[in-house]
Design a protein around this motif. Structure first.
Motif, short mmCIF file in Angstrom:
data_model
loop_
_atom_site.label_atom_id
_atom_site.label_comp_id
_atom_site.label_asym_id
_atom_site.label_seq_id
_atom_site.Cartn_x
_atom_site.Cartn_y
_atom_site.Cartn_z
N ILE A 152 -16.70 61.06 49.67
CA ILE A 152 -17.01 59.90 48.86
C ILE A 152 -15.75 59.37 48.19
O ILE A 152 -15.51 58.16 48.15
N GLU A 153 -14.96 60.27 47.67
CA GLU A 153 -13.72 59.86 47.01
C GLU A 153 -12.74 59.23 47.99
O GLU A 153 -11.96 58.35 47.61
N SER A 181 -22.70 62.15 51.86
CA SER A 181 -22.83 62.64 50.49
C SER A 181 -23.24 64.10 50.48
O SER A 181 -22.87 64.86 49.59
N ILE A 227 -13.85 55.60 48.19
CA ILE A 227 -13.49 54.90 46.96
C ILE A 227 -11.99 54.67 46.90
O ILE A 227 -11.51 53.58 46.55
N SER A 239 -18.12 65.76 47.55
CA SER A 239 -17.52 64.59 46.91
C SER A 239 -16.22 64.15 47.57
O SER A 239 -15.80 63.01 47.39
N PHE A 272 -20.42 60.83 43.66
CA PHE A 272 -19.15 60.38 43.08
C PHE A 272 -19.08 60.72 41.59
O PHE A 272 -18.07 61.25 41.12
#
Length: 239
Positions: free
Chosen positions: A204-205, A197, A208, A201, A57
């Motif tokens: 991961i984003e 991962s 989030i 990214s 991240f």
């Protein structure tokens, strides 16, 4: 590393995170809508991939090498609907001898990512036995929480040989998507997601971004759950 040696740096990190966290709000109101900084805490067993998640991240980098982590702070920005948000990720140790120190970070958390490894069934089982009881004891009942399966690249049965799966599951069998769905519903998780991962990214984003959306008043997407092995699945699975 002894707890005594960790005390000072941990206290500094806790103090810094408290200063960076917006005041609490008991409901979704104007204050929540204007919030632009989020504190997200990752909890789960050792070795499930929490640090790799945080590094991908913040730094957009991935390493196959595993180095045990006590505690760490990672920060980056995400943009949602043309609005920029600052996200502070707190990576915590899964070691039980650090339980007392880990709980110092539970204050003022906006979202918890309760993590397990897809290829480690024990880490999934420990969510019920350890991590949820700790979370319920140390945080407000209204806090948002996502169930996140890490190392999602190992979930793809069509591209992973049976021999490789057996080698990778030395700590137990793989977790099935039905089991994740069941725990997500029974334990009132706001979302259930799988990501990798290792694959970049973007996944991961997505996690989030979803965490922030839920905090800002969005709801879970249980109606959109599907078998993540289907052809329609996205890179980051939302079940």
């Amino acid at each position: 590393m002894a707890v005594a040696r960790l005390a000072q740096p941990v206290n500094n990190l806790v103090r810094r995170m408290s200063m960076n966290t917006s005041p609490k709000s008991s409901k979704i109101d104007k204050q929540t809508e204007e919030k632009d900084t989020f504190k997200i805490l990752l909890i789960g067993d050792e070795g499930v991939g929490k640090t790799a998640f945080c590094k991908m991240f913040q730094d957009k980098s991935f390493s196959k090498d595993y180095t045990p982590t006590e505690f760490g702070e990672f920060s980056a920005k995400v943009t949602i609907k043309n609005k920029e948000y600052t996200v502070n990720l707190i990576d915590t140790s899964g070691r039980h001898n650090l339980n007392r120190i880990r709980r110092l970070f539970y204050s003022d958390v906006d979202v918890f990512l309760v993590c397990f490894s897809i290829n480690n069934y024990d880490s999934f089982r420990h969510i019920i036995e350890h991590w949820l009881p700790e979370l319920e004891k140390e945080s407000q009942s209204s806090v948002k929480k996502l169930l996140v399966g890490l190392k999602g690249d190992l979930f793809r049965s069509r591209s992973t040989s049976r021999r490789l799966i057996r080698r990778l599951t030395s700590r137990g069998r793989n977790v099935t998507w039905r089991e994740m769905q069941k725990v997500g519903t029974e334990k009132s998780f706001d979302e259930v997601m799988i990501c990798s991962s290792k694959e970049g990214s973007e996944q991961i984003e997505e996690v989030i971004t979803r965490a922030i959306q839920i905090t800002l008043g969005g709801t879970g997407n249980y109606a959109r759950r599907r078998n993540p092995n289907s052809e329609e699945r996205s890179k980051c699975k939302i079940m």
